[in-house]
Motif scaffolding. Structure first.
Motif, mmCIF file in Angstrom:
data_model
loop_
_atom_site.group_PDB
_atom_site.id
_atom_site.type_symbol
_atom_site.label_atom_id
_atom_site.label_comp_id
_atom_site.label_asym_id
_atom_site.label_seq_id
_atom_site.Cartn_x
_atom_site.Cartn_y
_atom_site.Cartn_z
ATOM 1 N N CYS A 189 0.706 -1.205 0.047
ATOM 2 C CA CYS A 189 -0.140 -0.029 0.186
ATOM 3 C C CYS A 189 0.878 1.351 -0.149
ATOM 4 C CB CYS A 189 -0.841 0.097 1.218
ATOM 5 S SG CYS A 189 -1.900 1.371 1.318
ATOM 6 N N CYS A 192 -0.083 3.647 3.197
ATOM 7 C CA CYS A 192 0.365 3.257 4.878
ATOM 8 C C CYS A 192 1.509 2.337 4.703
ATOM 9 C CB CYS A 192 -0.665 2.964 5.492
ATOM 10 S SG CYS A 192 -1.218 1.118 5.065
ATOM 11 N N TYR A 194 1.215 -0.602 4.371
ATOM 12 C CA TYR A 194 0.807 -2.208 4.574
ATOM 13 C C TYR A 194 1.237 -3.361 3.181
ATOM 14 C CZ TYR A 194 -2.640 -6.069 4.082
ATOM 15 O OH TYR A 194 -3.110 -7.352 4.200
ATOM 16 N N CYS A 222 -7.416 -1.415 1.629
ATOM 17 C CA CYS A 222 -6.381 -1.636 2.554
ATOM 18 C C CYS A 222 -6.894 -2.007 3.768
ATOM 19 C CB CYS A 222 -5.318 -0.718 2.334
ATOM 20 S SG CYS A 222 -4.000 -0.588 3.877
ATOM 21 N N CYS A 225 -5.377 1.237 6.165
ATOM 22 C CA CYS A 225 -5.839 2.594 5.905
ATOM 23 C C CYS A 225 -6.867 2.865 5.011
ATOM 24 C CB CYS A 225 -4.448 3.408 5.342
ATOM 25 S SG CYS A 225 -4.255 3.111 3.467
HETATM 26 FE FE FE Z 1 -2.788 1.263 3.393
#
Ligand code: FE
Length: 236
Positions: A189, A192, A194, A222, A225
């Motif tokens: 991601c 963020c 991830y 996600c 986030c």
């Molecule tokens: Fe994210």
């Protein structure tokens, strides 16, 4: 006379740590990622903490006058910071599944990837426009481990994905590809940090292990986030 210029890059040179600032009010609790925490006095120990007025944590601090600061260590995963930084605690329990303990006043402090925490009460505050600057008298502390603190600069660098060049890169463990097997790619991601791992799927989103990123539903988001699929890029 020449007009004054503001180049925000000039401000990037200021150094900060990375923190989870948490608070409570009645039965409610929340925490958020923050970088604006500094020590301002030593006798008694006092800190200043700037919090965005729109944040749920701000509301809790305003009401209870209490807050705690968990100081993140160098290896704190982006997903942990993203969990506290990119979602609102109004509709999401950020502490679910996170290791934490409560201070004497009952404020949750993250205990993994954290060097120490400080608890305190706001003794003054100043409206700075978008943020409130809280002056906080430290009332309790705990040292959890002796590593190095995560700096805001290192966090920015890691978030900007510079694989292999930063000693802070998240360790990889995906070099065990069996013969004849095509490893499905992990996706990161870009909001963020991830990482979607096809081997794990997304249990909270009812995505079974073994689901390739390409096969995720278009409306999948996600889990950290809430960013959409198009905000992800293959991990390098
Ligand atoms: Fe994210």
């Amino acid at each position: 006379m020449q007009a004054n210029e503001i180049d925000t890059k000039a401000l990037y040179a200021l150094s900060y740590g990375m923190f989870i600032v948490s608070s409570i009010d009645g039965g409610a609790m929340n925490g958020q990622a923050a970088n604006a925490v500094i020590q301002v006095t030593s006798k008694p120990p006092g800190i200043a903490v700037a919090i965005n007025k729109e944040n749920y944590t701000h509301k809790l601090i305003e009401k209870s006058g209490l807050l705690a600061v968990s100081i993140l260590e160098e290896s704190a995963p982006l997903a942990l910071i993203g969990r506290f930084g990119f979602r609102s605690g109004r509709d999401f329990d950020k502490f679910a599944g996170i290791k934490y303990e409560k201070t004497g006043s009952g404020i949750p402090c993250v205990t993994e990837h954290v060097l120490s925490w400080l608890e305190g009460k706001a003794i003054n505050s100043m409206d700075t426009g978008t943020h409130t600057l809280f002056l906080v008298e430290v009332t309790e502390t705990r040292v959890l481990s002796g590593g190095k603190p995560l700096t805001y600069a290192a966090y920015r660098e890691r978030k900007g994905r510079t694989p292999g060049t930063s000693p802070l890169s998240i360790p990889e463990d995906d070099n065990e590809i069996k013969e004849g097997e095509t490893k499905m790619k992990k996706y990161v991601c870009q909001v963020c940090g991830y990482v979607y791992d096809p081997d794990e799927g997304d249990p909270d989103g009812d995505i079974p292990a073994g689901t390739a990123f390409e096969d995720l539903p278009d409306d999948w988001t996600c889990p950290v986030c809430g960013a959409s699929k198009d905000q992800f890029e293959p991990e390098e």
